[in-house]
Design an enzyme around this catalytic site. Structure first.
Site, PDB file in Angstrom:
ATOM      1  N   SER A  58      15.748  -4.162   5.993  1.00  0.00           N
ATOM      2  CA  SER A  58      14.873  -3.675   6.935  1.00  0.00           C
ATOM      3  C   SER A  58      15.018  -2.154   7.124  1.00  0.00           C
ATOM      4  CB  SER A  58      15.062  -4.130   8.241  1.00  0.00           C
ATOM      5  OG  SER A  58      16.530  -4.122   8.995  1.00  0.00           O
ATOM      6  N   GLU A  83      10.815   4.290  24.749  1.00  0.00           N
ATOM      7  CA  GLU A  83      12.274   4.513  25.050  1.00  0.00           C
ATOM      8  C   GLU A  83      13.016   4.158  23.883  1.00  0.00           C
ATOM      9  OE1 GLU A  83      12.164   0.718  24.102  1.00  0.00           O
ATOM     10  OE2 GLU A  83      10.816   1.178  25.600  1.00  0.00           O
ATOM     11  N   LYS A 127      10.428   0.186  11.149  1.00  0.00           N
ATOM     12  CA  LYS A 127      10.116   0.650  12.588  1.00  0.00           C
ATOM     13  C   LYS A 127       8.461   1.380  12.344  1.00  0.00           C
ATOM     14  CE  LYS A 127      14.020   0.198  15.391  1.00  0.00           C
ATOM     15  NZ  LYS A 127      14.994  -0.303  14.540  1.00  0.00           N
TER      16      LYS A 127
HETATM   17  C1  LIG Z   1      15.914  -1.206  14.941  1.00  0.00           C
HETATM   18  C2  LIG Z   1      16.371  -2.115  13.654  1.00  0.00           C
HETATM   19  C3  LIG Z   1      16.562  -3.356  13.572  1.00  0.00           C
HETATM   20  C4  LIG Z   1      16.662  -4.232  14.710  1.00  0.00           C
HETATM   21  O1  LIG Z   1      15.273  -4.371  15.281  1.00  0.00           O
HETATM   22  P1  LIG Z   1      14.347  -5.688  15.080  1.00  0.00           P
HETATM   23  O2  LIG Z   1      13.209  -5.529  16.191  1.00  0.00           O
HETATM   24  O3  LIG Z   1      15.153  -6.975  15.400  1.00  0.00           O
HETATM   25  O4  LIG Z   1      13.812  -5.687  13.805  1.00  0.00           O
HETATM   26  C5  LIG Z   1      16.901  -3.769  12.425  1.00  0.00           C
HETATM   27  N1  LIG Z   1      17.090  -2.943  11.241  1.00  0.00           N
HETATM   28  C6  LIG Z   1      16.737  -1.635  11.228  1.00  0.00           C
HETATM   29  C7  LIG Z   1      16.925  -0.887  10.036  1.00  0.00           C
HETATM   30  C8  LIG Z   1      16.361  -0.924  12.476  1.00  0.00           C
HETATM   31  O5  LIG Z   1      16.417   0.214  12.432  1.00  0.00           O
END
Ligand SMILES: *Cc1c(COP(=O)(O)O)cnc(C)c1O
Length: 391
Positions: free
Chosen positions: A374, A108, A86
């Site tokens: 992610s 938000e 993020k």
């Molecule tokens: C917020 C989040 C997601 C989901 O958001 P996307 O916009 O689909 O990437 C996925 N993995 C992690 C670690 C997150 O914090």
């Protein structure tokens, strides 16, 4: 991108007239700044020296050996500052806000991850930060509320409606309409009205660009498969986008939750219908009366009843395959990756790991799978341990 922010028939702007001018201003500023050498150099500096890019492309040798079959690599976005992808987007947009002369950023947040990333970006770029958050989420995610406050952000609990993310979004939009001259609205995923899906995708595409050159360096060519989890879809579109014109199989993994009934999952692409949500025409989960449905996932970041419009288009054209993995599959994958590789994945990418674990044994040993890891899983410890005790 097709003209005026359409991805095929998806995307666009379904917003009140009062927001059109602000979206036009954002679009034209972004068009100029995206190619501006000093903007690009400043973002590059922040991503490298503040956020920790490039992230490694790690060969998961133990997991590969355990499963037998294709080689599994992990794109380590979990190693970034803040613990997830993020920050790529929050830094990019906060810098955009600053260059547009808007010193006040609003956002938000649902689970609080985007709020924390935005509070960090605002702190380092010296911008004021206000985060809207449903009152229920404020109670459920108190650690992230504390982080945001320590980082200097004002957290505004939203008491209307279901007191969750969608009510927080409504409040943020209300604020933006009222204070648009000095305020930048920093959206957290590739959702919402044009130009947000494009801006967020561009800022996250650094993941796929790095991954491409790292795969060539490590394996002598492009991967055969790239797999990512899909909530709003930003980490997935970020790693997919630089591969769209290559013979690479792309798989997006949605939250199958606890079951197939409406309300038990968050699989907007796999089980939704087309409709409008938060300013874009996309896939949504709704009931027979057209009301946006409640959703469920054990991974808070996947728990959203819509998805970015570019994913709706990539589903419709068949370029990306979208599948679901249920809560239990993600929890098992969390434990497996933790024990085999010593890496605690967030429960969101644990969905993608679970799918890769299913896929790898069916493929020959010379194929390469990349999973976008992610984020890191420390935030999910309590959830995982509670499940382990009960199971
Ligand atoms: C917020 C989040 C997601 C989901 O958001 P996307 O916009 O689909 O990437 C996925 N993995 C992690 C670690 C997150 O914090």
């Amino acid at each position: 991108m097709s003209s005026r922010g359409r991805f095929g028939k998806f995307g666009g702007r379904y917003v009140p007239e009062t927001l059109i001018e602000a979206l036009d201003e954002l679009e034209s500023s972004y068009e100029v700044l995206r190619d501006d050498p000093s903007f690009k150099a400043e973002l590059e500096r922040l991503l490298r020296h503040y956020a920790g890019r490039p992230t490694p492309l790690y060969f998961a040798a133990n997991l590969t050996k355990k499963l037998g079959g294709a080689k599994i690599y992990l794109k380590r976005e979990d190693l970034l500052h803040g613990g997830a992808h993020k920050i790529n987007n929050s830094l990019g947009q906060a810098l955009l806000a600053k260059r547009m002369g808007k010193d006040r950023v609003i956002a938000e947040t649902g689970a609080g991850q985007h709020g924390v990333a935005t509070a960090m970006a605002c702190a380092v770029l010296n911008l004021s930060c206000t985060v809207y958050m449903g009152e229920l989420d404020v109670e459920r995610q108190s650690a992230n509320v504390k982080r945001m406050k320590l980082l200097g952000a004002e957290v505004v609990p939203v008491r209307s409606g279901t007191k969750t993310l969608k009510d927080a979004i409504n409040e943020a939009i209300r604020d933006w309409v009222t204070n648009v001259g000095i305020t930048y609205y920093l959206l957290g995923s590739c959702v919402g009205p044009h130009p947000y899906p494009t801006i967020v995708r561009d800022f996250q595409s650094v993941i796929g660009r790095e991954c491409r050159s790292q795969a060539v360096e490590l394996e002598g060519g492009l991967p055969d498969w790239v797999i990512a989890c899909v909530g709003g879809g930003s980490n997935a579109i970020g790693i997919f986008h630089p591969f769209l014109n290559d013979p690479v199989k792309l798989v997006g993994v949605e939250a199958g939750g606890s079951g197939e009934l409406l309300g038990e999952h968050a699989a907007s692409l796999s089980r939704g219908v087309d409709g409008v949500l938060h300013g874009a025409y996309t896939y949504v989960l709704q009931d027979e009366d057209g009301q946006i449905a409640e959703t469920w996932s054990v991974a808070p970041g996947l728990d959203y009843p819509g998805v970015g419009p570019e994913h709706a288009y990539l589903k419709e054209t068949g370029r990306v395959k979208y599948v679901t993995v249920e809560d239990v599959g993600a929890l098992k994958a969390y434990l497996t990756l933790t024990r085999t590789e010593g890496i605690l994945p967030a429960l969101e990418p644990a969905h993608a790991i679970a799918y890769a674990m299913e896929l790898a044994p069916s493929l020959p040993g010379d194929e390469v799978i990349v999973v976008n890891l992610s984020g890191r899983g420390d935030k999910d410890l309590d959830t995982v341990l509670r499940w382990v005790e009960r199971a």
